[in-house]
Design an enzyme around this catalytic site. Sequence first.
Site, PDB file in Angstrom:
ATOM      1  N   GLY A 157       0.852  -1.194   0.000  1.00 22.19           N
ATOM      2  CA  GLY A 157       0.000   0.000   0.000  1.00 22.19           C
ATOM      3  C   GLY A 157       0.884   1.239   0.000  1.00 22.19           C
ATOM      4  N   ARG A 158       0.340   2.311   0.574  1.00 18.51           N
ATOM      5  CA  ARG A 158       1.074   3.594   0.553  1.00 18.51           C
ATOM      6  C   ARG A 158       2.470   3.471   1.141  1.00 18.51           C
ATOM      7  NH1 ARG A 158      -4.241   5.972   1.759  1.00 18.51           N
ATOM      8  NH2 ARG A 158      -4.004   4.808   3.674  1.00 18.51           N
ATOM      9  N   ILE A 159       2.582   2.855   2.325  1.00 22.42           N
ATOM     10  CA  ILE A 159       3.883   2.834   3.011  1.00 22.42           C
ATOM     11  C   ILE A 159       4.834   1.863   2.315  1.00 22.42           C
ATOM     12  CG2 ILE A 159       5.074   2.398   5.201  1.00 22.42           C
ATOM     13  CD1 ILE A 159       2.447   3.265   6.635  1.00 22.42           C
ATOM     14  N   THR A 235       7.784  -2.745  10.679  1.00 23.59           N
ATOM     15  CA  THR A 235       7.237  -1.465  11.164  1.00 23.59           C
ATOM     16  C   THR A 235       5.710  -1.499  11.068  1.00 23.59           C
ATOM     17  OG1 THR A 235       7.539  -0.547   8.950  1.00 23.59           O
ATOM     18  CG2 THR A 235       9.235  -0.017  10.577  1.00 23.59           C
ATOM     19  N   ARG A 237       2.808  -4.204  12.564  1.00 24.30           N
ATOM     20  CA  ARG A 237       2.276  -4.480  13.900  1.00 24.30           C
ATOM     21  C   ARG A 237       2.992  -5.716  14.430  1.00 24.30           C
ATOM     22  NH1 ARG A 237       0.650  -0.026  13.890  1.00 24.30           N
ATOM     23  NH2 ARG A 237      -1.470   0.748  14.250  1.00 24.30           N
ATOM     24  N   GLU A 266       3.399  -4.796  23.434  1.00 26.49           N
ATOM     25  CA  GLU A 266       4.085  -3.513  23.571  1.00 26.49           C
ATOM     26  C   GLU A 266       3.683  -2.894  24.900  1.00 26.49           C
ATOM     27  OE1 GLU A 266       3.363  -1.031  20.165  1.00 26.49           O
ATOM     28  OE2 GLU A 266       4.252  -2.484  18.812  1.00 26.49           O
ATOM     29  N   HIS A 285       8.116   1.568  18.796  1.00 28.09           N
ATOM     30  CA  HIS A 285       6.965   1.936  17.944  1.00 28.09           C
ATOM     31  C   HIS A 285       7.004   3.444  17.622  1.00 28.09           C
ATOM     32  CE1 HIS A 285       2.618   0.606  16.814  1.00 28.09           C
ATOM     33  NE2 HIS A 285       3.067   1.521  15.972  1.00 28.09           N
ATOM     34  N   ALA A 287       7.949   4.657  14.318  1.00 29.99           N
ATOM     35  CA  ALA A 287       8.174   4.891  12.889  1.00 29.99           C
ATOM     36  C   ALA A 287       7.532   6.193  12.392  1.00 29.99           C
ATOM     37  CB  ALA A 287       7.678   3.704  12.066  1.00 29.99           C
TER      38      ALA A 287
END
Length: 325
Positions: A157-159, A235, A237, A266, A285, A287
Amino acid sequence: MSKPNVFVTRMIPEPGLARVQEACQVDLWTDELPPTRDVMLEKVRGVDGLLCLLTDRVDDELLDAAGPQLKVVSNHAVGYDNIDVDAATARGIPVGNTPGILTDATADFAFALLMAAARRVVEADAYVRAGKWRTWGPSILLGPEVAGSTLGIIGFGRIGQAVAKRAAGFNIQVIYHSPRPVDNPPAAARPVDLDTLLREADFVSLHMPLTPETRHLIDAAALAKMKPTAVLINTARGPVVDQVALYAALKAKRIFAAALDVTDPEPLPMDSPLLALDNLILAPHIASAGAATRDKMARMAAENLIAGVRGERLPNCVNPEVYED
Ligand code: GLV
């Protein structure tokens, strides 16, 4: 006219908080740590809107505790696996998130982890500080080459695509596997099945959402398919990786290294065996933690919240079906 009541579960950056405070009567949780479940259940009672973080679980029980007047749940994150979206949809409650604006910051950090793990930046720093640097050595702290390598991106996707863009500048070939259809993928990136990706990639970077299908996608079998020189970067989950299997693979050096910005759970408990591994880089966490990015996230989360309490369509809604008649 009285302002709508909202609960904001943490101090968010000022540009977003100021917007919310202008438009709403705000109950703000100011502690560094998230409200406990009991406090959450108490605080949401009777509110018109909830602005929450990825650390807050929003489910049937919480939505019932809030009551039928609740008009919106706005998540200060792009990911929303902390929210039972079906439960919100069943009540006609729109859920907002913050897509797009954190793409570059997150891709930058994924790339920083890739470079740091390949070139052993964290180990090198510890090596110098421990007084182990006695001379220049031809074989000290060797790592896999970055230029000319193959990067496998899972979730395009975008990332994922923003990571691919960065890879092009480093002369890295990109292959990708995406469970969702990909619009206009870059011509230089080659789609492959998951097995091919795991077998061919020198770096595997994870960019898919956490869903029942992606939970433990990277398990012992997946890790066994990776090259012994490969590096895993997460980066996305924490639970998309089976951490017990990852520990075993890193400990036995079945893969070269890993770098995790996200873990399960986490924060990572201080007695986690992962903390003893030299070939693992850990981050808390962060990023999306560019200062300007976090301001924009707060603003977007505020805009979703305010639109929701006013009965307007959220600018970024993950369950637009709530608007269908
Ligand atoms: C961070 O992990 C986010 O989903 O925004």
